[in-house]
Design a protein around this motif. Structure first.
Motif, PDB file in Angstrom:
ATOM      1  N   GLN A   1       0.571  -1.045   0.170  1.00 29.35           N
ATOM      2  CA  GLN A   1       0.046   0.026   0.013  1.00 29.35           C
ATOM      3  C   GLN A   1       0.678   0.721  -0.220  1.00 29.35           C
ATOM      4  O   GLN A   1       2.260   1.335   0.183  1.00 29.35           O
ATOM      5  CB  GLN A   1      -1.092   0.232   1.227  1.00 29.35           C
ATOM      6  N   ARG A   2       0.532   2.158  -0.477  1.00 29.43           N
ATOM      7  CA  ARG A   2       0.883   4.195  -0.467  1.00 29.43           C
ATOM      8  C   ARG A   2       0.813   4.468   1.021  1.00 29.43           C
ATOM      9  O   ARG A   2      -0.208   3.920   1.485  1.00 29.43           O
ATOM     10  CB  ARG A   2       0.221   4.339  -1.631  1.00 29.43           C
ATOM     11  N   ARG A   3       1.790   4.889   1.106  1.00 26.55           N
ATOM     12  CA  ARG A   3       1.743   5.802   2.398  1.00 26.55           C
ATOM     13  C   ARG A   3       0.588   6.741   2.503  1.00 26.55           C
ATOM     14  O   ARG A   3       0.674   7.482   1.397  1.00 26.55           O
ATOM     15  CB  ARG A   3       3.503   6.486   3.282  1.00 26.55           C
ATOM     16  N   LYS A   4       0.202   7.431   3.377  1.00 27.78           N
ATOM     17  CA  LYS A   4      -1.374   8.238   3.764  1.00 27.78           C
ATOM     18  C   LYS A   4      -1.435   8.882   4.535  1.00 27.78           C
ATOM     19  O   LYS A   4      -0.379   9.003   5.608  1.00 27.78           O
ATOM     20  CB  LYS A   4      -2.600   7.289   2.957  1.00 27.78           C
ATOM     21  N   HIS A   5      -1.306  10.224   3.632  1.00 24.60           N
ATOM     22  CA  HIS A   5      -1.138  11.133   5.151  1.00 24.60           C
ATOM     23  C   HIS A   5      -3.016  10.990   5.898  1.00 24.60           C
ATOM     24  O   HIS A   5      -4.068  10.904   4.790  1.00 24.60           O
ATOM     25  CB  HIS A   5      -1.414  12.569   5.252  1.00 24.60           C
ATOM     26  N   LEU A   6      -3.765  11.530   7.302  1.00 22.65           N
ATOM     27  CA  LEU A   6      -4.365  11.703   7.583  1.00 22.65           C
ATOM     28  C   LEU A   6      -4.929  13.356   7.881  1.00 22.65           C
ATOM     29  O   LEU A   6      -4.147  13.467   8.934  1.00 22.65           O
ATOM     30  CB  LEU A   6      -4.980  11.155   8.609  1.00 22.65           C
ATOM     31  N   MET A   7      -5.558  13.687   7.252  1.00 20.60           N
ATOM     32  CA  MET A   7      -5.517  15.113   7.809  1.00 20.60           C
ATOM     33  C   MET A   7      -6.958  15.647   7.912  1.00 20.60           C
ATOM     34  O   MET A   7      -7.790  15.549   7.874  1.00 20.60           O
ATOM     35  CB  MET A   7      -5.722  16.174   5.856  1.00 20.60           C
ATOM     36  N   CYS A   8      -7.111  17.190   8.705  1.00 22.80           N
ATOM     37  CA  CYS A   8      -7.998  16.864   9.421  1.00 22.80           C
ATOM     38  C   CYS A   8      -8.482  18.914   9.206  1.00 22.80           C
ATOM     39  O   CYS A   8      -7.667  19.278   8.886  1.00 22.80           O
ATOM     40  CB  CYS A   8      -8.104  16.996  10.825  1.00 22.80           C
ATOM     41  N   LYS A   9      -9.703  19.269   9.509  1.00 28.39           N
ATOM     42  CA  LYS A   9      -9.602  20.594   8.904  1.00 28.39           C
ATOM     43  C   LYS A   9     -11.432  20.484   9.992  1.00 28.39           C
ATOM     44  O   LYS A   9     -11.711  20.036  10.261  1.00 28.39           O
ATOM     45  CB  LYS A   9     -10.636  21.050   7.908  1.00 28.39           C
ATOM     46  N   LYS A  10     -11.202  22.179  10.450  1.00 28.53           N
ATOM     47  CA  LYS A  10     -12.783  22.774  11.568  1.00 28.53           C
ATOM     48  C   LYS A  10     -12.730  23.603  10.758  1.00 28.53           C
ATOM     49  O   LYS A  10     -12.467  23.998  10.500  1.00 28.53           O
ATOM     50  CB  LYS A  10     -11.575  22.873  13.093  1.00 28.53           C
ATOM     51  N   LEU A  11     -14.460  23.069  10.424  1.00 28.02           N
ATOM     52  CA  LEU A  11     -15.167  23.913   9.804  1.00 28.02           C
ATOM     53  C   LEU A  11     -15.438  25.012  10.515  1.00 28.02           C
ATOM     54  O   LEU A  11     -15.752  24.857  11.318  1.00 28.02           O
ATOM     55  CB  LEU A  11     -16.146  22.932   9.607  1.00 28.02           C
TER      56      LEU A  11
END
Length: 317
Positions: A287-297
């Protein structure tokens, strides 16, 4: 850019389970044209609007890389379709179904016009083609896998429809300016999946895992011939806008592969920050390495207050 979110697929059939317990897990990193607004319409650039899409004439548009077929189909409301499946809904779920049914995000771009709304059952096959092509392109798979991919994607979409209104698939339609060659045609431009809560969360989410009770955006892709027009950006903004109306939680999560520079830059520009990154050991699982990303709306009083700034070139997808 083939896809703006992580691509991963697994299929699991347990012979000890009955048919209703079979799960197709698919995380792919999208139909019907309607009466086009005239020059005298009240729509203005860089604004989004809500209005019942049933007020539009809506024949089904199915397109693929080799042909475009247009047929007239009888459409049913999201409520009618959900009740037909024999499911029981609480009053809160019924209200959410109504909100989804009435959701339409309209955006005027430099090159044309974009609409985003909930996918209808008769538009599933067209969406399947788009997602399967995106998956094949991202994974560099041979064309011989196309039929298998379409089968797996369709099973996934069927299962995901069963969790509405806790998750939903949105599709976008694009029409070029009148002076362009395709100015008179409406195209399926892209798709994105939005999960609102734990009941809508995928049973086998990509790593690093996002909180199951938080809104989550995935399976976003833009038709190859329509990229670099800002469509991906506005699919993302439509998703955030819908989450603002459907969920009390404002922290939104998504995944982005480390090798996907263009989507990563788009997410950063939209306000998403890296929360966690896959361990290098994930490569042992092919599998490809991934970032988990977050934003507060932000809390907004109206959809028009959301951030829609940026040029087509800056927001390309």
């Amino acid at each position: 850019m083939a896809a703006a979110a992580t691509l991963s697929l697994s299929l699991s059939f347990d012979p000890q389970q009955n048919h209703h317990q079979h799960k197709t897990t698919l995380s792919l990193c999208t139909l019907s044209p309607f009466i086009f607004p005239t020059k005298h319409s009240l729509f203005s650039i860089n604004k989004s609007y809500h209005y019942p899409y049933r007020s539009f004439l809506s024949p089904t548009l199915c397109s693929s890389s080799s042909r475009t077929t247009s047929t007239t189909a009888t459409t049913s409301s999201l409520l009618e379709d959900s009740f037909r499946a024999g499911r029981f809904f609480t009053n809160e779920e019924i209200e959410k179904l109504k909100n989804l049914e009435n959701f339409v995000h309209f955006q005027e771009l430099k090159s044309g016009f974009l609409w985003v709304r909930v996918m209808r059952p008769e538009e599933m096959d067209c969406t399947v083609v788009l997602l399967a092509e995106s998956f094949s392109e991202s994974m560099l798979l041979p064309s011989g896998y196309e039929k298998l991919l379409r089968f797996l994607v369709k099973q996934y979409l069927i299962e995901r429809r069963a969790v509405i209104p806790h998750a939903v698939t949105l599709i976008g339609f694009y029409r070029g300016n009148e002076e362009s060659e395709s100015g008179k045609e409406v195209h399926l431009a892209g798709t994105v999946e939005v999960c609102f809560d734990e009941r809508g969360a995928n049973a086998s989410p990509p790593t690093p895992a996002a909180p199951k009770n938080s809104p989550y955006i995935c399976n976003m892709t833009v038709k190859k011939s329509l990229r670099r027009r800002g469509i991906g950006w506005h699919l993302l903004k439509a998703s955030e806008e819908l989450i603002s109306h459907m969920s009390s939680l404002k922290e939104v999560y998504l995944h982005c592969r480390m090798i996907d520079a263009a989507p990563f830059n788009m997410y950063r520009k939209a306000g998403y920050n890296i929360v966690k990154t896959d361990s290098i050991l994930i490569l042992l699982m092919l599998q490809r390495r991934k970032h988990l990303m977050c934003k507060k709306l932000p809390i907004v009083d109206s959809p028009s207050e959301s951030d829609m700034s940026g040029t087509d070139e800056e927001l390309c997808s």
